[in-house]
Design a protein around this motif. Sequence first.
Motif, PDB file in Angstrom:
ATOM      1  N   ASN A  67     -20.046   0.589  -3.708  1.00 15.95           N
ATOM      2  CA  ASN A  67     -19.462   1.893  -4.020  1.00 15.95           C
ATOM      3  C   ASN A  67     -19.207   2.048  -5.512  1.00 15.95           C
ATOM      4  N   LYS A  68     -18.764   0.966  -6.150  1.00 17.99           N
ATOM      5  CA  LYS A  68     -18.458   1.052  -7.578  1.00 17.99           C
ATOM      6  C   LYS A  68     -19.754   1.211  -8.389  1.00 17.99           C
TER       7      LYS A  68
ATOM      8  N   ALA B  47      -9.150  -1.045   2.310  1.00 19.53           N
ATOM      9  CA  ALA B  47     -10.326  -0.200   2.067  1.00 19.53           C
ATOM     10  C   ALA B  47     -10.627  -0.008   0.592  1.00 19.53           C
ATOM     11  N   LEU B  48     -10.397  -1.038  -0.211  1.00 16.78           N
ATOM     12  CA  LEU B  48     -10.779  -0.978  -1.617  1.00 16.78           C
ATOM     13  C   LEU B  48     -12.156  -1.602  -1.767  1.00 16.78           C
ATOM     14  N   PRO B  49     -13.151  -0.840  -2.252  1.00 16.62           N
ATOM     15  CA  PRO B  49     -14.517  -1.359  -2.337  1.00 16.62           C
ATOM     16  C   PRO B  49     -14.677  -2.334  -3.504  1.00 16.62           C
ATOM     17  N   PHE B  50     -15.595  -3.293  -3.344  1.00 18.20           N
ATOM     18  CA  PHE B  50     -15.818  -4.284  -4.389  1.00 18.20           C
ATOM     19  C   PHE B  50     -17.137  -4.094  -5.127  1.00 18.20           C
TER      20      PHE B  50
ATOM     21  N   LEU C  18      -7.248  -6.646   0.056  1.00 22.08           N
ATOM     22  CA  LEU C  18      -7.808  -5.442  -0.563  1.00 22.08           C
ATOM     23  C   LEU C  18      -8.888  -4.821   0.314  1.00 22.08           C
ATOM     24  N   ARG C  19      -9.671  -5.650   0.969  1.00 17.48           N
ATOM     25  CA  ARG C  19     -10.684  -5.116   1.887  1.00 17.48           C
ATOM     26  C   ARG C  19     -10.020  -4.396   3.057  1.00 17.48           C
ATOM     27  N   ARG C  20      -8.940  -4.983   3.578  1.00 18.00           N
ATOM     28  CA  ARG C  20      -8.235  -4.317   4.675  1.00 18.00           C
ATOM     29  C   ARG C  20      -7.622  -2.994   4.205  1.00 18.00           C
TER      30      ARG C  20
ATOM     31  N   ASP D   7       0.851  -1.190   0.000  1.00 20.73           N
ATOM     32  CA  ASP D   7       0.000   0.000   0.000  1.00 20.73           C
ATOM     33  C   ASP D   7       0.885   1.238   0.000  1.00 20.73           C
TER      34      ASP D   7
ATOM     35  N   THR E 237      -8.450 -10.785  -1.914  1.00 19.77           N
ATOM     36  CA  THR E 237      -9.623  -9.965  -1.627  1.00 19.77           C
ATOM     37  C   THR E 237      -9.673  -9.564  -0.155  1.00 19.77           C
ATOM     38  N   SER E 238      -9.182 -10.422   0.724  1.00 17.78           N
ATOM     39  CA  SER E 238      -9.102 -10.051   2.148  1.00 17.78           C
ATOM     40  C   SER E 238      -8.134  -8.887   2.336  1.00 17.78           C
TER      41      SER E 238
END
Length: 210
Positions: free
Chosen positions: A202-203, A196-199, A192-194, A114, A189-190
């Motif tokens: 939000n998109k 704070a990337l929305p899946f 990316l969630r940590r 990050d 994906t875990s």
Amino acid sequence: MLPPLPRLILGSSSKYRKELLSRLHIPFEVMAPAIDETAFAGETPEATALRLALEKARAVALLAPGALVIGSDQVATLDGEQIGKPGDHENALRQLQKMRGRRVIFHTALCLWDGREAQPETAAQIENVQTFVTFRDLPDAELDAYLRIEQPYDCAGSAKNEGLGIAILEKIESSDPTALTGLPLIALTSMLRRAALPFFTNKIIAGQSL
């Protein structure tokens, strides 16, 4: 107004990892890291995979400040010995002959760097996902025929489970079915969630393509 998605970069030249990441429907770029992938003397297979995943992500992150960068590396092992990419038909056949009827461990290491983090020591999430693969005990003629059809010379262990290689495998044991192909998406994906990337929601609201 929702904040824009962070820049996401796959630090890999692998077409297999690119295809896997595209399944998440998140915009991303691809940059090939320029690092030496040679294992260190006395280094364990797991340590090699983890180190190289981290080095790949960090190398690309230096070229793309502020981005989220994915690095991944895979090392196959049999009896503690590393099994790399065969490169050609003869080496691939020797690998399969050695592994037939045996259980091989694939270490697939993943790093998410990050670049928004101010401190390098807190920038990296890193994990190793193990996959245990039992190969069928097949005769040389079948192994040779398989290699000539699929030509998996750029794959560690000389078998692509997402293709015809599944026919020479007896069993796959893993917590993440995509790890063996080269990019463990459950772990990713875990991470990316940590970060704070929305899946999903939000998109959709932002009108960005899924």
